[in-house]
Design an enzyme around this catalytic site. Structure first.
Site, mmCIF file in Angstrom:
data_model
loop_
_atom_site.group_PDB
_atom_site.id
_atom_site.type_symbol
_atom_site.label_atom_id
_atom_site.label_comp_id
_atom_site.label_asym_id
_atom_site.label_seq_id
_atom_site.Cartn_x
_atom_site.Cartn_y
_atom_site.Cartn_z
ATOM 1 N N TYR A 123 -1.832 -0.425 10.609
ATOM 2 C CA TYR A 123 -2.021 -0.849 9.208
ATOM 3 C C TYR A 123 -0.738 -0.573 8.427
ATOM 4 O O TYR A 123 -0.224 -1.444 7.706
ATOM 5 C CB TYR A 123 -3.209 -0.100 8.592
ATOM 6 N N SER A 128 0.864 -1.189 0.000
ATOM 7 C CA SER A 128 0.000 0.000 0.000
ATOM 8 C C SER A 128 0.891 1.227 0.000
ATOM 9 O O SER A 128 2.063 1.140 0.407
ATOM 10 C CB SER A 128 -0.859 0.009 1.275
HETATM 11 P P1 NDP Z 1 -11.819 -5.580 0.110
HETATM 12 O O1 NDP Z 1 -12.271 -5.387 1.524
HETATM 13 O O2 NDP Z 1 -12.764 -5.295 -0.983
HETATM 14 O O3 NDP Z 1 -11.245 -7.051 -0.071
HETATM 15 C C1 NDP Z 1 -10.487 -7.675 0.905
HETATM 16 C C2 NDP Z 1 -10.508 -9.157 0.667
HETATM 17 O O4 NDP Z 1 -9.739 -9.789 1.698
HETATM 18 C C3 NDP Z 1 -11.895 -9.749 0.701
HETATM 19 O O5 NDP Z 1 -12.034 -10.615 -0.405
HETATM 20 C C4 NDP Z 1 -11.923 -10.549 2.001
HETATM 21 O O6 NDP Z 1 -12.716 -11.716 1.794
HETATM 22 C C5 NDP Z 1 -10.475 -10.908 2.138
HETATM 23 N N1 NDP Z 1 -10.123 -11.273 3.505
HETATM 24 C C6 NDP Z 1 -10.181 -10.520 4.638
HETATM 25 N N2 NDP Z 1 -9.820 -11.262 5.700
HETATM 26 C C7 NDP Z 1 -9.510 -12.503 5.223
HETATM 27 C C8 NDP Z 1 -9.076 -13.705 5.822
HETATM 28 N N3 NDP Z 1 -8.893 -13.805 7.138
HETATM 29 N N4 NDP Z 1 -8.858 -14.773 5.035
HETATM 30 C C9 NDP Z 1 -9.058 -14.702 3.691
HETATM 31 N N5 NDP Z 1 -9.464 -13.586 3.064
HETATM 32 C C10 NDP Z 1 -9.696 -12.507 3.838
HETATM 33 O O7 NDP Z 1 -10.508 -4.671 -0.004
HETATM 34 P P2 NDP Z 1 -9.475 -4.412 -1.198
HETATM 35 O O8 NDP Z 1 -9.828 -5.179 -2.375
HETATM 36 O O9 NDP Z 1 -9.314 -2.957 -1.309
HETATM 37 O O10 NDP Z 1 -8.138 -4.960 -0.515
HETATM 38 C C11 NDP Z 1 -7.296 -5.913 -1.120
HETATM 39 C C12 NDP Z 1 -5.859 -5.639 -0.694
HETATM 40 O O11 NDP Z 1 -5.426 -4.392 -1.219
HETATM 41 C C13 NDP Z 1 -5.635 -5.552 0.829
HETATM 42 O O12 NDP Z 1 -4.440 -6.197 1.161
HETATM 43 C C14 NDP Z 1 -5.501 -4.057 1.065
HETATM 44 O O13 NDP Z 1 -4.748 -3.768 2.204
HETATM 45 C C15 NDP Z 1 -4.799 -3.635 -0.214
HETATM 46 N N6 NDP Z 1 -4.929 -2.216 -0.516
HETATM 47 C C16 NDP Z 1 -6.161 -1.660 -0.713
HETATM 48 C C17 NDP Z 1 -6.274 -0.305 -0.931
HETATM 49 C C18 NDP Z 1 -7.604 0.362 -1.047
HETATM 50 O O14 NDP Z 1 -7.647 1.607 -0.987
HETATM 51 N N7 NDP Z 1 -8.699 -0.344 -1.243
HETATM 52 C C19 NDP Z 1 -5.097 0.559 -1.022
HETATM 53 C C20 NDP Z 1 -3.849 -0.135 -0.806
HETATM 54 C C21 NDP Z 1 -3.784 -1.471 -0.576
HETATM 55 P P3 NDP Z 1 -13.585 -12.507 2.871
HETATM 56 O O15 NDP Z 1 -14.158 -11.499 3.809
HETATM 57 O O16 NDP Z 1 -14.575 -13.233 2.017
HETATM 58 O O17 NDP Z 1 -12.612 -13.456 3.530
#
Ligand code: NDP
Length: 246
Positions: free
Chosen positions: A157, A143
C-alpha cells in the site's frame, strides 16, 4: 479556469463512499458541479440525491478505474454533460493490509491496479483536455503511508502511495506552469477503507482507526487547494488526527 469553487466542474473517482462522497457533498455545497464516479451505482445515486436535495448539481458515472477505456469515456461524458472539466480528484483506492510474508499477489495486483494505475489512467484521460484548455487541476489522494513506510502490513500500500506522490510531483514539474497538481496525504480517516483489510492484520487496522478523523476533514483540505486563486498551486497537504503518531 476561474478562481474559487463556485461553478467549477469536478470529477471525483471513488465517490460512492468515504472521502470521495464527502468531498462531492462539500464541493457541491460550495457551488461546484460534481461528477461522482465509482463501481457501486446505488451508492452513487444516494450521493447524487443528497446533493440534489440540498440544491446542488451532481451526476453519477459508473466507473471501474482499472478499466482504462472506461476512464477515458467518463471524462468525455463529463465534458459533454457539463461543457468542460476543471478538476479531477483521483481518489479511488483500496488498502488490504497484510504482512509481506503471507505473500498475496492478488492483493498486491489489486492495489497497484486501483491506487496506482487507476490514478495514472485518470491523469491520462484528463491531461490532454487540461493542456488543450491551458488550465485544470489534478488532485491525487496519497497518504501519510506515502511519506513513511507503513510496515509491517502496509508495505505494498505504501509503495503505491509513494508512487502516487512521486507522480504528482513529477507531473507538477512537467506541466505545473499551466496545470495545478495537488497531493493530499491524510492519516487515519473514518471511512470504509479499513474494511478492505480482511486478513490477519484486520484487528490491528481496526485499532489504528479508533482515533480516525471524519472524511469531512479531507474534503475541506481538497476544497482549500481548489479554492486558491489561479496563480497559487497548493502542491501537498498532509493532515493527521492530532493524536496520531504515524
Ligand atoms: P472508502 O473505502 O470509503 O472509499 C474508497 C472508494 O474507492 C469507494 O468509493 C470505492 O467505490 C472506490 N473504489 C475502489 N475500487 C475502485 C475501482 N476499481 N474503481 C472505481 N472506484 C473504486 O475509502 P476512503 O474514502 O478512505 O479512501 C479514499 C482515498 O483516500 C483512497 O485513495 C485511500 O487510499 C486514501 N486515503 C484514505 C485514508 C483513510 O484513512 N481512510 C488515509 C489516507 C489516504 P466502489 O467500491 O463503489 O467502486
Amino acid at each position: 479556469m476561474s478562481s474559487g469553487i463556485e461553478g467549477k466542474v469536478v470529477l471525483i473517482t471513488g465517490a460512492s463512499s468515504g472521502i470521495g462522497a464527502e468531498t462531492a457533498r462539500y464541493l457541491a455545497g460550495r457551488g461546484a458541479a460534481v461528477a461522482v464516479a465509482a463501481r457501486n451505482e446505488q451508492a452513487l445515486d444516494a450521493v447524487v440525491a443528497d446533493i440534489a436535495s440540498a440544491g446542488g448539481t451532481a451526476r453519477a458515472y459508473a466507473l471501474d478505474v482499472t478499466d482504462k477505456a472506461r476512464v477515458d469515456a467518463v471524462v468525455t461524458e463529463v465534458i459533454s454533460h457539463f461543457g468542460r472539466l476543471d478538476v479531477l480528484v483521483n481518489n479511488a483506492g483500496i488498502m488490504p493490509i497484510r504482512p509481506m510474508s503471507e505473500v498475496n499477489t492478488d492483493e498486491w495486483d489489486a492495489m497497484i491496479d486501483v491506487n496506482l494505475k487507476g490514478t495514472l489512467y485518470g491523469i491520462a484521460a484528463a491531461l490532454p483536455h487540461f493542456l488543450a484548455q491551458q488550465s485544470g487541476h489534478i488532485v491525487n489522494l496519497g497518504s501519510v503511508a506515502g511519506l513513511k513506510v507503513f510496515a509491517p502490513g502496509g508495505t505494498v500500500y505504501s509503495g503505491t502511495k509513494f508512487a502516487v506522490r512521486a507522480i504528482s510531483e513529477g507531473l507538477r514539474q512537467e506541466v505545473g506552469d499551466r496545470i495545478r497538481v495537488t497531493s493530499i496525504e491524510p492519516g487515519a480517516v473514518d471511512s470504509n477503507l479499513k474494511h478492505t483489510t480482511s486478513g490477519t492484520a484486520a484487528e490491528a487496522v481496526q485499532a489504528f482507526y479508533e482515533r480516525a478523523v471524519p472524511a469531512a476533514s479531507v474534503a475541506r483540505a481538497i476544497a482549500f487547494a481548489i479554492e486558491q486563486p489561479d496563480d497559487v498551486d497548493v502542491n501537498e497537504i498532509v493532515l493527521r488526527p492530532t493524536s496520531q503518531d504515524f
